[in-house]
Design a protein around this motif. Structure first.
Motif, PDB file in Angstrom:
ATOM      1  N   ALA A  70      13.208 -17.091 -58.262  1.00 19.05           N
ATOM      2  CA  ALA A  70      13.351 -18.521 -58.512  1.00 19.05           C
ATOM      3  C   ALA A  70      12.002 -19.215 -58.485  1.00 19.05           C
ATOM      4  N   ALA A  71      11.159 -18.828 -57.541  1.00 21.93           N
ATOM      5  CA  ALA A  71       9.835 -19.438 -57.446  1.00 21.93           C
ATOM      6  C   ALA A  71       9.035 -19.204 -58.720  1.00 21.93           C
ATOM      7  N   ARG A  72       9.059 -17.984 -59.235  1.00 21.37           N
ATOM      8  CA  ARG A  72       8.330 -17.687 -60.473  1.00 21.37           C
ATOM      9  C   ARG A  72       8.890 -18.482 -61.646  1.00 21.37           C
ATOM     10  N   THR A  73      10.207 -18.583 -61.718  1.00 24.06           N
ATOM     11  CA  THR A  73      10.844 -19.264 -62.844  1.00 24.06           C
ATOM     12  C   THR A  73      10.471 -20.737 -62.894  1.00 24.06           C
ATOM     13  N   VAL A  74      10.383 -21.388 -61.735  1.00 23.74           N
ATOM     14  CA  VAL A  74      10.119 -22.837 -61.728  1.00 23.74           C
ATOM     15  C   VAL A  74       8.629 -23.153 -61.657  1.00 23.74           C
ATOM     16  N   GLY A  75       7.757 -22.123 -61.599  1.00 21.78           N
ATOM     17  CA  GLY A  75       6.327 -22.385 -61.702  1.00 21.78           C
ATOM     18  C   GLY A  75       5.510 -22.270 -60.444  1.00 21.78           C
ATOM     19  N   PHE A  76       6.111 -21.857 -59.331  1.00 23.24           N
ATOM     20  CA  PHE A  76       5.334 -21.651 -58.114  1.00 23.24           C
ATOM     21  C   PHE A  76       4.665 -20.281 -58.176  1.00 23.24           C
ATOM     22  N   GLU A  77       3.360 -20.244 -58.001  1.00 23.87           N
ATOM     23  CA  GLU A  77       2.664 -18.966 -57.992  1.00 23.87           C
ATOM     24  C   GLU A  77       2.938 -18.179 -56.726  1.00 23.87           C
ATOM     25  N   ASP A  78       3.219 -18.886 -55.640  1.00 26.36           N
ATOM     26  CA  ASP A  78       3.437 -18.245 -54.349  1.00 26.36           C
ATOM     27  C   ASP A  78       4.816 -18.656 -53.839  1.00 26.36           C
ATOM     28  N   PRO A  79       5.732 -17.700 -53.619  1.00 21.51           N
ATOM     29  CA  PRO A  79       7.075 -18.057 -53.131  1.00 21.51           C
ATOM     30  C   PRO A  79       7.054 -18.719 -51.765  1.00 21.51           C
ATOM     31  N   ARG A  80       5.925 -18.594 -51.024  1.00 19.60           N
ATOM     32  CA  ARG A  80       5.859 -19.246 -49.725  1.00 19.60           C
ATOM     33  C   ARG A  80       5.943 -20.755 -49.863  1.00 19.60           C
ATOM     34  N   MET A  81       5.414 -21.299 -50.967  1.00 20.51           N
ATOM     35  CA  MET A  81       5.521 -22.733 -51.192  1.00 20.51           C
ATOM     36  C   MET A  81       6.985 -23.145 -51.314  1.00 20.51           C
ATOM     37  N   LEU A  82       7.765 -22.368 -52.059  1.00 18.95           N
ATOM     38  CA  LEU A  82       9.182 -22.683 -52.200  1.00 18.95           C
ATOM     39  C   LEU A  82       9.890 -22.580 -50.857  1.00 18.95           C
ATOM     40  N   ARG A  83       9.552 -21.576 -50.076  1.00 18.49           N
ATOM     41  CA  ARG A  83      10.181 -21.441 -48.759  1.00 18.49           C
ATOM     42  C   ARG A  83       9.869 -22.654 -47.879  1.00 18.49           C
ATOM     43  N   ARG A  84       8.621 -23.107 -47.913  1.00 18.38           N
ATOM     44  CA  ARG A  84       8.247 -24.274 -47.098  1.00 18.38           C
ATOM     45  C   ARG A  84       9.004 -25.517 -47.561  1.00 18.38           C
ATOM     46  N   LEU A  85       9.095 -25.694 -48.880  1.00 11.28           N
ATOM     47  CA  LEU A  85       9.791 -26.868 -49.393  1.00 11.28           C
ATOM     48  C   LEU A  85      11.277 -26.828 -49.033  1.00 11.28           C
ATOM     49  N   ARG A  86      11.878 -25.665 -49.147  1.00  4.83           N
ATOM     50  CA  ARG A  86      13.301 -25.549 -48.801  1.00  4.83           C
ATOM     51  C   ARG A  86      13.527 -25.836 -47.320  1.00  4.83           C
ATOM     52  N   ALA A  87      12.601 -25.378 -46.487  1.00  2.43           N
ATOM     53  CA  ALA A  87      12.754 -25.571 -45.055  1.00  2.43           C
ATOM     54  C   ALA A  87      12.539 -27.029 -44.648  1.00  2.43           C
ATOM     55  N   ARG A  88      11.646 -27.711 -45.347  1.00  4.71           N
ATOM     56  CA  ARG A  88      11.254 -29.060 -44.925  1.00  4.71           C
ATOM     57  C   ARG A  88      11.984 -30.176 -45.653  1.00  4.71           C
ATOM     58  N   THR A  89      12.681 -29.841 -46.732  1.00  4.79           N
ATOM     59  CA  THR A  89      13.227 -30.893 -47.571  1.00  4.79           C
ATOM     60  C   THR A  89      14.644 -31.267 -47.164  1.00  4.79           C
ATOM     61  N   ALA A  90      14.775 -32.470 -46.708  1.00  2.00           N
ATOM     62  CA  ALA A  90      16.095 -33.062 -46.504  1.00  2.00           C
ATOM     63  C   ALA A  90      16.362 -34.105 -47.573  1.00  2.00           C
ATOM     64  N   SER A  91      15.293 -34.603 -48.209  1.00  2.56           N
ATOM     65  CA  SER A  91      15.385 -35.552 -49.317  1.00  2.56           C
ATOM     66  C   SER A  91      14.090 -35.437 -50.086  1.00  2.56           C
ATOM     67  N   PRO A  92      14.017 -36.003 -51.325  1.00  2.00           N
ATOM     68  CA  PRO A  92      12.778 -35.918 -52.091  1.00  2.00           C
ATOM     69  C   PRO A  92      11.568 -36.501 -51.386  1.00  2.00           C
ATOM     70  N   ARG A  93      11.794 -37.432 -50.423  1.00  2.00           N
ATOM     71  CA  ARG A  93      10.650 -38.055 -49.741  1.00  2.00           C
ATOM     72  C   ARG A  93       9.904 -37.076 -48.867  1.00  2.00           C
ATOM     73  N   HIS A  94      10.557 -35.953 -48.516  1.00  2.00           N
ATOM     74  CA  HIS A  94       9.933 -35.012 -47.601  1.00  2.00           C
ATOM     75  C   HIS A  94       9.143 -33.924 -48.315  1.00  2.00           C
ATOM     76  N   VAL A  95       9.063 -33.974 -49.628  1.00  2.00           N
ATOM     77  CA  VAL A  95       8.287 -32.953 -50.342  1.00  2.00           C
ATOM     78  C   VAL A  95       6.809 -33.179 -50.091  1.00  2.00           C
TER      79      VAL A  95
END
Length: 312
Positions: free
Chosen positions: A282-307
């Motif tokens: 999923a990370a590669r498909t949406v443009g993240f070079e490193d899946p760790r970024m997606l993991r951090r966003l998923r962990a921290r995001t409760a709403s768009p303001r938290h990105v």
């Protein structure tokens, strides 16, 4: 090819029908293959607004990718609804049983209820008949004060304009939020959130403004959210300075362009993961070079303001 069949009951409300029909026909104008048909139990159907409609009497062949949608109608109570034949109700049941989707706008939920499709499922309808729907179909879970609900390919909406929200949600689910945002903008509507579930996309949630410069920037981001989009290039594309674009974008959406792009990436990744993709894929498909970024966003995001505002 997706076939959208509208089942028309006498007294049908024009906007209950025309709103979703406009969404799907607009999506077809943008190259997505929808065919629209109109079926009723009589060849001429009176509407609540006095304009008679012509409809076919025979149901087309339908597959799992197709949709039957029942617009609402005018009646003093749901119990006073025009009789719906057993054969039509059986078509609704059979289509759902074969993997198809059924939907309703406003009082159209009564048709789904008579077909037994609301039993054990969440549903909604116009606020004036929610209590009656619950009484008439006690096995249904009637959800109040929401625009639409989805439960096991049974989708119901509150009525009138909310049919547009329902249809845009279906387009976003089928083709992605960029297409739904394109359709919504072409129709000059703002697709609202359900209020209970995150059913409307971030693209639609942040399209309620009237700033054309920001809309043009969003158009670029919506179609290329999986690519690197440096702020200087984005600002040049819409003909303003970087500082001006950031200011206008933040004022209109509450987000910077980068945060908006990351929100779209995250939302699309969540959709892919929910349909079986790994985090890495999923990370590669949406443009993240490193899946760790997606993991951090998923962990921290409760709403768009938290990105977090970090480079994509």
């Amino acid at each position: 090819m997706s076939h959208i069949v509208f089942f028309l009951v006498p007294g049908v409300h024009l906007l209950d029908l025309a709103g979703p029909a406009q969404v799907f026909s607009t999506a077809a104008d943008f190259g997505h293959p929808y065919t629209l048909s109109y079926v009723a139990e009589q060849p001429q159907v009176p509407t609540a607004q006095g304009l008679p409609l012509l409809a076919g009497l025979d149901w087309p062949e339908l597959g799992p990718e197709d949709l039957i949608l029942v617009p609402g109608w005018r009646a003093a109570t749901l119990a006073d609804t025009h009789a719906i034949g057993a054969a039509s109700l059986q078509v609704l049941r059979d289509h759902h049983a074969k993997g198809g989707t059924v939907a309703s706008v406003c009082a159209g939920a009564e048709a789904l209820g008579r077909a037994g499709l609301l039993d054990g499922r969440h549903c909604t309808t116009h606020h004036e008949v929610q209590d009656e729907l619950a009484l008439r179909h006690p096995r249904a879970v009637v959800v109040r004060d929401v625009l639409f609900t989805t439960d096991d390919r049974v989708i119901t909406s509150a009525g009138i304009a909310s049919g547009i929200d329902l249809a845009l949600h279906l387009v976003a689910t089928r083709h992605g939020p960029a297409v739904a945002a394109q359709v919504a903008r072409d129709m000059v509507v703002y697709a609202r959130r359900n209020g209970r579930e995150n059913q409307a996309s971030a693209m639609l949630r942040h399209r309620s403004h009237l700033d054309d410069t920001v809309h043009r920037a969003q158009d670029l981001i919506d179609t290329r959210f999986d690519e690197p989009l440096p702020l200087p290039a984005l600002a040049a594309a819409v003909g303003v300075s970087e500082r001006t674009l950031t200011r206008l974008f933040s004022r209109a959406t509450g987000l910077t362009p980068l945060r908006y792009q990351q929100t779209l990436r995250l939302e699309r990744a969540q959709h892919l993961i929910s349909h079986g993709a790994t985090i890495e894929a999923a990370a590669r498909t949406v443009g993240f070079e490193d899946p760790r970024m997606l993991r951090r966003l998923r962990a921290r995001t409760a709403s768009p303001r938290h990105v977090p505002n970090t480079s994509a």
